[in-house]
Motif scaffolding. Structure first.
Motif, PDB file in Angstrom:
ATOM      1  N   GLY A 205       4.018   1.700   9.437  1.00  7.08           N
ATOM      2  CA  GLY A 205       3.858   0.812   8.289  1.00  7.08           C
ATOM      3  C   GLY A 205       4.421  -0.577   8.490  1.00  7.08           C
ATOM      4  O   GLY A 205       4.580  -1.332   7.523  1.00  7.08           O
TER       5      GLY A 205
ATOM      6  N   LYS B 253       3.516  -7.055   2.338  1.00  5.16           N
ATOM      7  CA  LYS B 253       2.782  -5.837   2.030  1.00  5.16           C
ATOM      8  C   LYS B 253       1.341  -6.190   1.694  1.00  5.16           C
ATOM      9  O   LYS B 253       1.084  -7.145   0.947  1.00  5.16           O
TER      10      LYS B 253
ATOM     11  N   SER C  92       9.786  -4.470   6.757  1.00  8.34           N
ATOM     12  CA  SER C  92       8.635  -5.357   6.549  1.00  8.34           C
ATOM     13  C   SER C  92       8.892  -6.353   5.428  1.00  8.34           C
ATOM     14  O   SER C  92       9.395  -5.995   4.363  1.00  8.34           O
TER      15      SER C  92
ATOM     16  N   ASP D  70       4.879  -4.496   9.231  1.00 13.10           N
ATOM     17  CA  ASP D  70       4.098  -5.726   9.203  1.00 13.10           C
ATOM     18  C   ASP D  70       4.384  -6.495  10.487  1.00 13.10           C
ATOM     19  O   ASP D  70       5.032  -5.975  11.413  1.00 13.10           O
TER      20      ASP D  70
ATOM     21  N   LEU E 235       8.344   0.244   7.435  1.00 19.06           N
ATOM     22  CA  LEU E 235       8.168  -0.238   6.064  1.00 19.06           C
ATOM     23  C   LEU E 235       9.437  -0.891   5.523  1.00 19.06           C
ATOM     24  O   LEU E 235       9.382  -1.897   4.811  1.00 19.06           O
ATOM     25  N   LYS E 236      10.599  -0.319   5.861  1.00 18.17           N
ATOM     26  CA  LYS E 236      11.854  -0.864   5.349  1.00 18.17           C
ATOM     27  C   LYS E 236      12.105  -2.281   5.845  1.00 18.17           C
ATOM     28  O   LYS E 236      12.674  -3.108   5.120  1.00 18.17           O
TER      29      LYS E 236
END
Length: 274
Positions: A90, A226, A223, A92, A220-221
């Motif tokens: 996830g 979104k 990034s 970025d 994800l943490k």
């Protein structure tokens, strides 16, 4: 010279499907391959082997990306490294850059990092520059020619967004992002393809890179952005009209259509279209 080539596994964009509801590319819907722009970076690195360079390819991805690393070995790389951990998922562009930079630090001393100008799935052209900033090294983008490589520096020619050319000299270690104009990608040799089937691939997870990054900085943490929505633009169908024999009618119809679209003032008098 120790050269690190950053490669990315991307889906075949001609057949891949998009998960528009969740804003993701459905990578399982198409065959995976090395990002085409990264192949030019790998080719440049392989050519530097003639000057005694050692080439290491580095990628981040799921376990299946090992196939992509083996393909890079078949194309001339000496070593292959895969950063794979569910905690990387996830990410970025920033979290991806943090992870790859940690992988580079884990590998130790290097002289040059090569990457393609962008990936065909994300098309952001951000990761290379972000990695260079994290590592604190100079970088050059849109490199179309490597003019000279010495022990302490590299000289390259770049094309900026306005089409002008510049020659830049960077102190090593450095990162350069190359265009497809740099070289012609060569097909792998059969011998190398056979060797790639059994060559050992180094794998690092998050715990292996402790001290270089943390769980809060990756995936994800880590990034900063979104994707809220993704959609495939509808194809525009052309509605052509052909006038072969009546130029005056063609002239009037074009003028009327331009006025209808508010591209020209709608005036009652006749105008001659030149």
């Amino acid at each position: 010279m120790n050269v690190i080539v950053l490669i990315k596994e991307v889906p075949d964009m001609d057949t891949v499907r998009f998960d528009t509801e969740n804003g993701r590319v459905d990578r399982s819907s198409a065959e995976a391959e090395i990002n085409p722009f990264d192949l030019n970076a790998l080719q440049a690195a392989v050519e530097l082997k003639e000057q005694g360079a050692t080439v290491t390819v580095l990628t981040m991805g799921p376990p299946r990306a090992e196939k992509t690393v083996r393909d890079a070995y078949a194309r001339g790389a000496d070593l292959g490294v895969l950063l794979s951990d569910s905690k990387f998922g996830g990410a970025d562009t920033w979290a991806t850059s943090v992870t790859l930079a940690a992988g580079i630090k884990k590998l130790g001393a290097f002289d040059l990092v090569l990457c393609g100008e962008k990936s065909v799935d994300g098309d952001t052209a951000q990761v290379g520059a972000e990695i260079a900033e994290i590592l604190g090294i100079p970088h050059a983008y849109y490199v179309e020619h490597i003019q000279n490589v010495s022990k302490d520096s590299i000289q390259v020619r770049v094309e900026d967004i306005c089409g002008s050319k510049q020659v830049r000299e960077l102190t090593l270690p450095a990162l350069i992002s190359v265009t497809k104009n740099l070289n012609t990608v060569q097909l792998p040799e059969i011998r190398r393809k056979l060797l790639s089937l059994n060559v050992p691939i180094t794998k690092f997870g998050l715990e292996d890179m402790a001290g270089h990054t943390s769980q809060e900085q990756v995936g994800l943490k880590g990034s900063k952005t979104k994707v809220l929505k993704i959609y495939v633009p509808a194809e525009i169908q052309r509605n052509n009209r052909i006038y072969r024999d009546h130029f005056n009618q063609f002239q009037k119809n074009v003028w009327a259509e331009l006025c209808k679209r508010n591209l020209l003032p709608n005036r009652g008098d006749q105008h001659e279209i030149i």
